[in-house]
Design an enzyme around this catalytic site. Structure first.
Site, PDB file in Angstrom:
ATOM      1  N   CYS A 137     131.693 -15.422 -18.790  1.00  0.00           N
ATOM      2  CA  CYS A 137     131.611 -14.144 -18.065  1.00  0.00           C
ATOM      3  C   CYS A 137     130.480 -14.185 -17.041  1.00  0.00           C
ATOM      4  CB  CYS A 137     131.381 -12.998 -19.051  1.00  0.00           C
ATOM      5  SG  CYS A 137     131.205 -11.391 -18.250  1.00  0.00           S
ATOM      6  N   CYS A 140     128.474 -10.993 -16.674  1.00  0.00           N
ATOM      7  CA  CYS A 140     127.533 -10.810 -17.792  1.00  0.00           C
ATOM      8  C   CYS A 140     126.281 -11.655 -17.591  1.00  0.00           C
ATOM      9  CB  CYS A 140     128.165 -11.226 -19.115  1.00  0.00           C
ATOM     10  SG  CYS A 140     129.795 -10.577 -19.450  1.00  0.00           S
ATOM     11  N   ASP A 141     126.479 -12.912 -17.237  1.00  0.00           N
ATOM     12  CA  ASP A 141     125.398 -13.901 -17.352  1.00  0.00           C
ATOM     13  C   ASP A 141     124.919 -14.489 -16.022  1.00  0.00           C
ATOM     14  OD1 ASP A 141     125.566 -13.629 -20.110  1.00  0.00           O
ATOM     15  OD2 ASP A 141     127.095 -15.184 -20.290  1.00  0.00           O
TER      16      ASP A 141
END
Length: 311
Positions: A137, A140-141
């Site tokens: 993701c 997300c990261d």
């Protein structure tokens, strides 16, 4: 365990943002919902180191921590959480029957929030370096890879969208694709090909992710020549698809060609009294906030369904 004492008004399968949001709304409607956690407490979100795009947390929040907060809030209003996994359902009769690892439940309404699992490459180093270079993701990261070199695996829309997103942070983004042409739409292809930070490695697969404490490189193999090379990189983002966790509903709930449960805008499935929310029913957005919203909507609708029945 038997069915005695296991008849519930609302049973929720899954403990991610969709499941716990549904539980919160159902508990506040005094339906005493039961959540079966499944194998991953907190869902995929709990695997994310920090979530920065969930509203209300300006500094970001740990994925596991957010899951705990969801759970506490749902329990505070009367949700019962069982560390158990559904493995068989019968939706042909009501109350619906759900068999679990520990016993059986009967439920007047069912909310399916079983989520999805990213497809893995299944190569050495992938599992051991999750969260230490290996990610599924970018939104997300991505921010953890500021001024770093990253690899993106895949050739569809999500791979290119995530690769473009990563250019905000990374110094270079190498897209590794097993074919010599992309599946992604034309506009995304043009954007990616025109971007100075993005380069492409065609006809290539990743055979190993190298690194001890954190990722250091990817081993690549050309599918035509068989030649192996090593590409230095601090991160690898794998976008070769998601698989919704819906196997136990096959033949009972209507699904699309990729096995995502089909719902209408009210989160209703093809079986009255069964609702679906989050990534089990969402091939498009796959965000914590959208899953939470779907969970709330499913619980509101399930509550109305029960009220209409009781007159």
């Amino acid at each position: 365990m038997g069915t005695n004492g296991n008849h519930v008004k609302m049973l929720i399968l899954g403990s991610g943002p969709a499941g716990f949001s549904a539980a919160l709304y159902a508990a506040r409607a005094e339906l005493a919902p039961v959540v079966l956690t499944g194998s991953q407490l907190g869902g995929q979100a709990a695997l994310t180191y920090t979530i920065e795009n969930y509203p209300g947390f300006p500094e970001g929040v740990g994925g596991a921590q957010l899951g705990e907060l969801f759970q506490k809030q749902a329990e505070h209003f009367g949700t019962r959480v069982e560390f158990d996994t559904a493995n068989k359902v019968d939706l042909s009769v009501r109350p619906f029957k759900v068999q679990t690892d520990a016993g059986e439940y009967e439920a007047d309404t069912l909310i399916v929030a079983t989520g999805a699992s990213p497809v893995h490459l299944d190569v050495p180093g992938e599992d051991t370096l999750v969260g230490r270079g290996v990610s599924y993701c970018a939104t997300c990261d991505g921010a953890f890879f500021k001024d770093k070199r990253v690899v993106v695996v895949g050739g569809g829309d999500s791979a290119l969208e995530e690769a473009l997103f990563l250019t905000r942070y990374a110094t270079s983004v190498t897209i590794v694709h097993r074919r010599d042409e992309l599946r992604a739409g034309a506009i995304l292809q043009k954007r990616a090909k025109d971007h100075p930070k993005i380069k492409f490695t065609w006809n290539t697969v990743v055979t190993e992710i190298l690194g001890t404490d954190k990722m250091e490189a990817a081993r690549l193999k050309n599918t035509q020549t068989g030649e192996e090379t090593t590409l230095a990189a601090e991160g690898i983002f794998i976008f070769v698809g998601h698989t919704p966790n819906t196997q136990i509903f096959e033949g009972q709930l209507k699904m699309d060609s990729h096995n995502y449960i089909e719902t209408n805008l009210l989160m209703e499935t093809s079986v009255p009294g069964v609702f679906a929310a989050g990534e089990a029913a969402d091939p498009h957005f796959r965000q914590v906030v959208t899953s939470a919203g779907m969970g709330a909507a499913a619980a509101i609708q399930a509550t109305r369904f029960l009220e209409a029945e009781s007159g």
